[in-house]
Design an enzyme around this catalytic site. Structure first.
Site, PDB file in Angstrom:
ATOM      1  N   TYR A 187       0.815  -1.210   0.000  1.00  0.00           N
ATOM      2  CA  TYR A 187       0.000   0.000   0.000  1.00  0.00           C
ATOM      3  C   TYR A 187       0.854   1.269   0.000  1.00  0.00           C
ATOM      4  O   TYR A 187       0.442   2.297  -0.533  1.00  0.00           O
ATOM      5  CB  TYR A 187      -0.909   0.042   1.238  1.00  0.00           C
ATOM      6  CG  TYR A 187      -2.171  -0.769   1.134  1.00  0.00           C
ATOM      7  CD1 TYR A 187      -2.130  -2.123   0.874  1.00  0.00           C
ATOM      8  CD2 TYR A 187      -3.414  -0.164   1.334  1.00  0.00           C
ATOM      9  CE1 TYR A 187      -3.301  -2.864   0.814  1.00  0.00           C
ATOM     10  CE2 TYR A 187      -4.582  -0.904   1.279  1.00  0.00           C
ATOM     11  CZ  TYR A 187      -4.521  -2.253   1.013  1.00  0.00           C
ATOM     12  OH  TYR A 187      -5.677  -2.978   0.954  1.00  0.00           O
ATOM     13  N   LYS A 212       4.609 -15.155   2.487  1.00  0.00           N
ATOM     14  CA  LYS A 212       4.819 -15.880   1.228  1.00  0.00           C
ATOM     15  C   LYS A 212       6.339 -16.054   1.108  1.00  0.00           C
ATOM     16  O   LYS A 212       6.974 -15.600   0.149  1.00  0.00           O
ATOM     17  CB  LYS A 212       4.215 -15.056   0.069  1.00  0.00           C
ATOM     18  CG  LYS A 212       4.180 -15.775  -1.262  1.00  0.00           C
ATOM     19  CD  LYS A 212       3.200 -16.920  -1.336  1.00  0.00           C
ATOM     20  CE  LYS A 212       3.340 -17.659  -2.660  1.00  0.00           C
ATOM     21  NZ  LYS A 212       2.511 -18.903  -2.708  1.00  0.00           N
ATOM     22  N   ASP A 267      -1.324 -18.499   0.823  1.00  0.00           N
ATOM     23  CA  ASP A 267      -2.297 -19.256   0.015  1.00  0.00           C
ATOM     24  C   ASP A 267      -2.896 -20.405   0.838  1.00  0.00           C
ATOM     25  O   ASP A 267      -4.103 -20.643   0.816  1.00  0.00           O
ATOM     26  CB  ASP A 267      -1.676 -19.761  -1.308  1.00  0.00           C
ATOM     27  CG  ASP A 267      -0.314 -20.404  -1.145  1.00  0.00           C
ATOM     28  OD1 ASP A 267       0.261 -20.377  -0.035  1.00  0.00           O
ATOM     29  OD2 ASP A 267       0.209 -20.947  -2.137  1.00  0.00           O
ATOM     30  N   ASP A 278      -5.495  -7.440   4.404  1.00  0.00           N
ATOM     31  CA  ASP A 278      -6.706  -6.874   3.805  1.00  0.00           C
ATOM     32  C   ASP A 278      -7.564  -8.004   3.247  1.00  0.00           C
ATOM     33  O   ASP A 278      -8.764  -8.087   3.512  1.00  0.00           O
ATOM     34  CB  ASP A 278      -6.315  -5.890   2.692  1.00  0.00           C
ATOM     35  CG  ASP A 278      -7.534  -5.296   2.008  1.00  0.00           C
ATOM     36  OD1 ASP A 278      -8.471  -4.903   2.722  1.00  0.00           O
ATOM     37  OD2 ASP A 278      -7.564  -5.245   0.763  1.00  0.00           O
ATOM     38  N   ASP A 297     -11.172  -9.955   5.061  1.00  0.00           N
ATOM     39  CA  ASP A 297     -12.490 -10.042   4.419  1.00  0.00           C
ATOM     40  C   ASP A 297     -12.974 -11.490   4.419  1.00  0.00           C
ATOM     41  O   ASP A 297     -14.151 -11.763   4.669  1.00  0.00           O
ATOM     42  CB  ASP A 297     -12.439  -9.543   2.958  1.00  0.00           C
ATOM     43  CG  ASP A 297     -12.875  -8.093   2.839  1.00  0.00           C
ATOM     44  OD1 ASP A 297     -12.625  -7.320   3.789  1.00  0.00           O
ATOM     45  OD2 ASP A 297     -13.453  -7.723   1.791  1.00  0.00           O
TER      46      ASP A 297
HETATM   47  C1  IPM Z   1     -10.072  -1.870   4.495  1.00  0.00           C
HETATM   48  C2  IPM Z   1     -10.437  -1.284   3.167  1.00  0.00           C
HETATM   49  C3  IPM Z   1      -9.353  -0.295   2.759  1.00  0.00           C
HETATM   50  C4  IPM Z   1      -8.056  -1.057   2.672  1.00  0.00           C
HETATM   51  C5  IPM Z   1      -9.637   0.457   1.431  1.00  0.00           C
HETATM   52  C6  IPM Z   1     -10.975   1.158   1.477  1.00  0.00           C
HETATM   53  C7  IPM Z   1      -8.530   1.414   1.083  1.00  0.00           C
HETATM   54  O1  IPM Z   1     -10.605  -2.290   2.211  1.00  0.00           O
HETATM   55  O2  IPM Z   1      -9.999  -1.110   5.494  1.00  0.00           O
HETATM   56  O3  IPM Z   1      -9.854  -3.078   4.570  1.00  0.00           O
HETATM   57  O4  IPM Z   1      -7.761  -1.691   1.638  1.00  0.00           O
HETATM   58  O5  IPM Z   1      -7.287  -1.020   3.639  1.00  0.00           O
HETATM   59 MN    MN Z   2     -10.411  -4.323   2.965  1.00  0.00          MN
END
Ligand code: IPM
Ligand code: MN
Length: 361
Positions: A146, A195, A227, A251, A255
């Site tokens: 990032y 990784k 992975d 990230d 999710d």
């Molecule tokens: C998160 C979001 C952010 C990230 C985006 C909105 C930049 O997906 O907080 O996980 O990738 O960190």
């Molecule tokens: Mn995210």
């Protein structure tokens, strides 16, 4: 205690869910004799509309002068919103990355818990969900892909884009220390995800995490390739306690970890610096499709406020009270649409907030 909270409601469902978290905080203040003072600030699309930029220096300064930051969500529909016609550095997400960097919030704590009341919403097979799970993903937040160099240019007539994954040993060490520190307060297991079979940054990551682990002999350390980790999360999530990983892996994996709980609307998060200062926000996004309809699930934001009480204000009793109040509302059968199942009672975002605020004791 008297605490000053910078509040960034943001875009989409942000204003609705943060309003409910404030309702719950006000109830905590009343019951426990505290006073919370709110400084409401703009960030993301609403700041672009008002100020032409997603985050102003003044907002950063006012966040720094608060005891903690409570945030909703930022951004809009990336295909239809005019915000996404702007250059990348002026889009809503750039504000979020900038605030993380400016406040030095390198440690992102994302707990992922399967609530027994919501086991039916878990998309995994029952034999897996029956074991339940309670993990905490410790995502590095201000380094890696990032924040490495980004560029897009023509090289020998060919358009070429580069993103750089860079870590130094100090950045790895401080996040590893945070991971081991929280593991000491939990089940004492750290899974470090990398990784290392391909990336230099991962080989350094593995070496430094192993060095840090020597100071925590009570904590079991395991290394896992990213992975394989993605696979293990759906195969046997109960094996994880604390997972520590670099920004981009975290990230993606967070999710995935949220989805197996049934709804991203349940997941809180805290982003911390070296001190007790932190920014607290739900793990989910701004959900522009349901914004303004009083339908969103405010629980992730309310649980983020509980993390703020616990980590930034040392109010663990009050944090427990908020978590208990959430459980009470769920036990009484109240559900927002995202976690609805047969026989339960559907409530709106504001009703859920009021039910939880009233259940604080
Ligand atoms: C998160 C979001 C952010 C990230 C985006 C909105 C930049 O997906 O907080 O996980 O990738 O960190
Ligand atoms: Mn995210």
């Amino acid at each position: 205690m008297n605490k000053k909270i910078a509040v960034i409601k943001g875009d989409g469902i942000g204003p609705e869910i943060v309003t409910e978290a404030m309702k719950v905080l006000d109830s905590v203040a009343e019951k426990y004799g505290h006073s919370f003072e709110y400084d409401q600030l703009l960030m993301g699309g609403c700041s672009i509309d008002a100020n032409g930029v997603p985050l102003t220096d003044e907002t950063i300064e006012r966040c720094k002068s608060a005891d903690a930051v409570l945030m909703g969500s930022i951004g809009g529909d990336t295909t239809t919103s005019p915000w996404y016609k702007l250059p990348p550095e002026l889009r809503p997400e750039a504000g979020l990355l900038k605030i993380r960097k400016s406040l030095g919030l390198f440690a992102n704590l994302r707990p992922s818990v399967l609530y027994p009341q919501l086991a039916g919403a878990c998309p995994l097979k029952e034999e897996i969900s029956a074991k339940g799970f309670d993990m905490l993903i410790m995502r590095e937040l201000t380094g890696g892909l990032y924040f490495g160099e980004h560029k897009t240019e023509e090289v020998d007539g060919v358009m070429t884009a580069v993103d750089t994954l860079r870590y130094d040993e100090n950045e790895i060490r401080r996040i590893a220390v945070k991971a081991f520190e929280v593991a000491m307060k939990r089940s004492r297991k750290v899974t470090s995800v990398d990784k290392a079979n391909v990336l230099d940054s991962s080989r350094l990551w593995r070496r430094v995490v192993t060095e840090v682990s020597e100071s925590y002999p009570e904590v079991e350390l395991e290394h896992m390739l990213v992975d394989n980790c993605a696979m293990q999360l759906v195969k046997d999530p109960a094996q994880f306690d604390v997972m520590v990983t670099e920004n981009m892996f975290g990230d993606i994996l967070s999710d995935e970890a949220s989805m197996i709980t049934g709804s991203i609307g349940m997941l809180a998060s805290a982003s911390m610096n070296e001190t007790k200062f932190g920014l607290y926000e739900p793990s989910g996004g701004s959900a522009p499709d349901i914004a303004g309809q009083n339908k969103a699930n405010p629980i992730a934001t309310i649980l983020s406020a509980a993390m703020m009480l616990r980590y930034s204000f040392d109010m663990s009793e009050e944090a427990d009270a908020v978590e208990n109040a959430v459980n009470k509302a769920l036990n009484s059968g109240y559900r927002t649409g995202d976690i609805m199942s047969e026989g339960m009672k559907t409530v709106s975002c504001s009703e859920m907030g009021s039910l939880i605020a009233q259940a604080i004791d």
